[in-house]
Structure formats: structure tokens, C-alpha cells
Design an enzyme around this catalytic site. Structure first.
Site, PDB file in Angstrom:
ATOM      1  CG  ASP A 404      -1.930   1.073   1.282  1.00  0.00           C
ATOM      2  OD1 ASP A 404      -1.704   2.117   0.643  1.00  0.00           O
ATOM      3  OD2 ASP A 404      -2.960   0.896   1.965  1.00  0.00           O
ATOM      4  CG  HIS A 405       3.219   4.060  -3.148  1.00  0.00           C
ATOM      5  ND1 HIS A 405       4.206   4.349  -2.234  1.00  0.00           N
ATOM      6  CD2 HIS A 405       3.708   4.471  -4.344  1.00  0.00           C
ATOM      7  CE1 HIS A 405       5.225   4.911  -2.843  1.00  0.00           C
ATOM      8  NE2 HIS A 405       4.948   5.003  -4.123  1.00  0.00           N
ATOM      9  NE  ARG A 406      -4.138   3.858   1.236  1.00  0.00           N
ATOM     10  CZ  ARG A 406      -5.269   3.360   1.702  1.00  0.00           C
ATOM     11  NH1 ARG A 406      -6.327   4.143   1.820  1.00  0.00           N
ATOM     12  NH2 ARG A 406      -5.379   2.098   2.050  1.00  0.00           N
ATOM     13  CB  ILE A 408       4.869   0.603   2.283  1.00  0.00           C
ATOM     14  CG1 ILE A 408       4.341   0.005   3.603  1.00  0.00           C
ATOM     15  CG2 ILE A 408       6.216   0.019   1.911  1.00  0.00           C
ATOM     16  CD1 ILE A 408       3.867  -1.413   3.502  1.00  0.00           C
TER      17      ILE A 408
END
Ligand code: CAO
Length: 432
Positions: A404-406, A408
């Protein structure tokens, strides 16, 4: 007996001959006090004019485009209020002046008592809607807001592209008519799936999706569209691990415990989660805090005849590889036999989806929310790897880490997967 009242344009400051841009009522309507009647627009402000009384509209005296000033008659109202005049103290607007009332032509005809409507003003917002000309009155904006509609998305059909109440209602109707699962409900502006008559092209059979597929499908869809996924790939050299695994496998075969690479993966993943705690976390409901977990429960995707299930192995950090292999066998058998409980599929911190027993070189797994990452494992293959100026045959295991790029960052994900490959390349690290 019901009383007929004139409702007049109230004190609107210094403005005269102000254009009516919207009429929200019609003759015969039953209205409550404070219901909006018309919207006026000056060069600086749009103003809703609400009714000072409840009652039934007997006659409308204005239409869109008319120019009105303070005292102009808006409509005749058969009032259901008991008080004949209720201006003073009830509304922010000035009470009508007797001279205005006396000049109202309808007054003598129907013995109407004039009452000035209060006025609610709002600054005129810049034009909205593609095309740049459309407007919406404060009442319509409020109406749209109440329905959760972004007014800028509504195409106006009124004069000069003005958004009307009907436009907002039609927008909502169209949104509700979208087939489920096309993104309409999630606020995504995407085309509806085409409805195709496949039988036109050849013979077909219709088979309903299993209950599990329907349930997991809805979750997968939500996770896919709401989580910004990135997938990081790498390969782990599991040549030595495989030697050890085969020894163990032979040793435990009598006890009917099958030790596959997945048992090692479970253990290695937990070592990586301990080093990178952000991967062992979830966002809270508001999405503003990270909940870091001090336990290590790992979900494992299991392919069953009824669809995908993800049972969770608990406290993986406290268990050895043989124990994990045993539990993996038991829990995946339970899932396939539909004997798994909902509780056994809850509480995971991270998931592993292994297609290594089947094949394939790589894939992009979907995060099992509210977890923040998932590891995809593909089939290990022997590859020539460059080492000490020569090529050596190594068993390489393809890994795909979706995160989850939000929460990590890419660099952290790369560090995580590189560390994981190091642990797998030297299984002594599992004991550290
Ligand atoms: N590379 C090479 N061989 C592998 C391997 C890998 N990465 N992973 C497993 N294998 C081998 C095993 O060692 C085993 O070999 P033997 O039969 O010779 O002993 C064979 O493949 C079959 O393994 P398995 O699939 O039975 O066992 P597993 O522990 O690897 O997996 C389970 C268990 C439950 C995860 C698996 O059966 C399964 O259901 N996988 C599908 C998961 C899935 O559908 N994922 C996609 C979800 S959508 O994102």
C-alpha cells in the site's frame, strides 16, 4: 378560514430589477415556512427567497427571467399559519412597507395581505460544470450536497446551463441505475460495463458464481480500486534452503507432514516483518494513524473448488517450520472442505499467496485489506547465476511484493524484499 396572503420580495439591499434565475415552486404546491420559493441573482450574489409562511400556493406571479425589486409580488399563498402576519422578529428581512402592500395589484382583488419573504444570500460561486457557463443556486447546491452529489459533475439544463433540481435528481437516478460493481457506488467516474448478449455469437452456459466468489470478489474489487498498489519483484536464491527442506520433508514423511517451501516463507516473512514493523500494521479507520501490531498472524491464500479463501496462521513467530507446515496442511484442508470458520480467517497482519505449486513466473497479488502488503510466490526454477567469475546453477524463487503506497514507500518495499531474499538464501537467519 384560510387567508390569502401576498408574498413579496423582501429588502434586498440596494438592488433593483434583479433577475429571477430559478423558481422552485408552482401553483398548488403545499409548502412549509422557510421553503425556498425563488432564487435571485445579482452581479455579486445569488439569493434564495424562502417563504415566511406555510400554506398552499394559489397563484405564482413570477417566472424565470423576470426582473424584480423589493416589494414585487412573488405569489399568492393560502396560508395555513394561524397568525395573519408574522414578519416582525421572525425573519432577517425587513417587513414590507405599507406602501408596497398598497400598490400590490392583487391586494384589492383577493384581499391579500402582503408579506415580504426573508432572504438567504450566498456568494455567487464561479460557474461550474464543463462548458464554463453553468450556475447553480444556493438551494440547488444545498440539495445536491444533501444527496452527496458534487454539483460540478451535474450538467445543467436550465437557462445558460444552470443546474436545476431536476438535473440533480436525474444525476442521482443515473448513478443509482449503474450496474453494481462498475464503480458508480465508489464515486469513480467510469463507464458502465457493456451489457452483451453473448448468445448472439455462439452457444453459452450460465453458471452462478459461488457464494465465496461473490464475497471475495466484492472485497478484492474494493481493495483493488481503493488501495494504491505497487508490486515489487525479486528472486531469492533458495538452493540451500531446498536441500534442507528435502531433508526435513523426508524426515517427517512418516508423520505425514509435508514440508513445502511455503513453511519456510512463513517463517522468513515474519523475520522481515519484525525488522520492518510498518509492514506488520494497518491504517486506522480515519486513515491518519498506523496501528502497529505486536503479534505476527499471517494469512495464506488457499485455492478451493469454491473459490479463494485466506485462513490465518497465528503467532507464526512462536512456531517452528515443522509446526507451521503441519498447521498449513490442516488449515488448507479445512478451507477446501469448507470447514473453516470466519474467526480462523480474521486477524491477519500480512498475507502470502503462493502459486509455486502450479507454476508461472510472477504475478501481482491484491492486498488483503486492512493489511498493508502481500507476498506473491511463484515457481522456483534453476537459473545460471553469475558468481566468482563463473555461472553457477541456482534455484531461484520469484517473489512479488504488493504494498500500500499510502503507507509504504518504494525504497522501504525494496529493502523489505531484499532482506527477505537474504533470509531465504541463508536459512540460518531464521533462527536469529
Ligand atoms: N516453487 C517450486 N515448487 C513449489 C513451490 C515453489 N514456489 N511451492 C510449492 N512447490 C511444490 C511443493 O513443494 C509441492 O511439491 P511436491 O508435491 O513435489 O512435494 C508442490 O509444489 C505442491 O505444493 P502445494 O501447492 O500442495 O503446497 P504449498 O504449501 O506450496 O501450498 C497452498 C499450499 C494451500 C497455498 C496451495 O495449495 C494453494 O492453494 N495455492 C494457491 C493459492 C492461490 O490460489 N493464490 C492465488 C490467490 S489470488 O491472488
Amino acid at each position: 378560514m384560510a387567508e390569502i396572503k401576498q408574498v413579496l420580495v423582501p429588502d434586498i439591499g440596494d438592488y433593483k430589477d434583479v433577475e429571477i434565475i430559478e423558481v422552485m415552486v408552482k401553483a398548488g404546491d403545499k409548502i412549509n415556512a422557510e421553503d425556498n420559493l425563488i432564487t435571485l441573482e445579482t452581479d455579486k450574489a445569488a439569493m434564495d427567497v424562502p417563504s415566511p409562511h406555510a400554506g398552499t400556493i394559489k397563484e405564482l406571479k413570477v417566472k424565470v427571467g423576470d426582473k424584480v425589486s423589493q416589494g414585487s409580488v412573488i405569489l399568492l399563498l393560502e396560508s395555513s399559519d394561524s397568525a395573519s402576519t408574522t414578519q416582525a422578529g421572525k425573519t432577517p428581512a425587513a417587513a414590507p412597507s405599507p406602501s408596497v402592500a398598497a400598490t400590490a395589484p392583487e391586494q384589492s382583488a383577493v384581499s391579500a395581505k402582503p408579506v415580504a419573504a426573508p432572504v438567504t444570500a450566498a456568494p455567487v460561486l464561479p460557474p461550474v460544470v464543463a462548458g464554463g457557463k453553468a450556475h447553480a443556486s444556493p438551494a440547488i447546491r444545498r440539495f445536491a450536497r444533501e444527496l452527496g452529489v458534487q454539483i460540478a459533475q451535474v450538467k445543467g439544463s436550465g437557462e445558460k446551463g444552470r443546474v436545476t433540481k431536476d438535473d440533480v435528481q436525474n444525476f442521482v437516478k443515473a448513478a443509482l441505475a449503474q450496474p453494481r460493481g462498475t464503480g458508480g457506488g465508489s464515486g469513480l467516474q467510469v463507464l458502465a460495463m457493456p451489457v452483451v448478449d453473448f448468445a448472439k455469437f455462439g452457444s453459452i452456459e450460465t453458471r452462478p458464481l459461488s457464494r465465496i466468489k461473490k464475497l471475495s470478489g466484492a472485497n478484492l474489487h474494493r481493495n483493488w480500486v481503493t488501495i494504491p498498489h505497487i508490486t515489487q519483484f525479486d528472486e531469492a536464491d533458495i538452493t540451500e534452503m531446498e536441500v534442507f527442506r528435502k531433508e526435513l520433508n523426508a524426515e517427517y514423511a512418516k508423520q505425514k507432514i509435508k514440508i513445502t517451501p511455503l513453511a519456510f516463507m512463513l517463517k522468513a516473512v515474519v523475520v522481515a516483518l519484525q525488522k520492518f514493523p510498518e509492514f506488520n500494521a494497518s491504517l486506522d479507520a480515519g486513515g491518519e494513524n498506523l496501528i502497529l501490531k505486536q503479534y505476527f498472524h499471517v494469512g495464506v491464500a488457499v485455492d478451493t473448488p469454491n473459490g479463494l479463501m485466506v485462513p490465518v496462521l497465528r503467532d507464526v513467530d512462536q512456531k517452528g517450520i515443522v509446526q507451521l507446515a503441519k498447521e498449513l496442511g490442516e488449515i488448507s484442508a479445512k478451507a477446501r472442505d469448507l470447514k473453516i470458520t470466519a474467526a480462523e480467517m480474521q486477524g491477519g497482519c500480512f498475507s502470502i499467496s503462493s502459486l509455486g505449486g502450479i507454476g508461472g513466473t510472477a504475478f501481482t497479488p491484491i492486498i488483503n485489506a486492512p493489511e498493508l502488503a502481500i507476498l506473491g510466490v511463484s515457481r522456483a526454477v534453476i537459473k545460471p547465476m553469475h558468481q566468482d567469475d563463473t555461472f553457477v546453477a541456482k534455484l531461484m524463487l520469484p517473489l512479488s511484493l504488493s504494498y500500500d503506497h499510502r503507507v509504504i514507500d518504494g525504497a522501504e518495499a525494496a529493502r523489505f524484499i531484499v532482506f527477505l531474499t537474504q533470509v531465504l538464501a541463508d536459512v540460518r537467519r531464521l533462527a536469529l
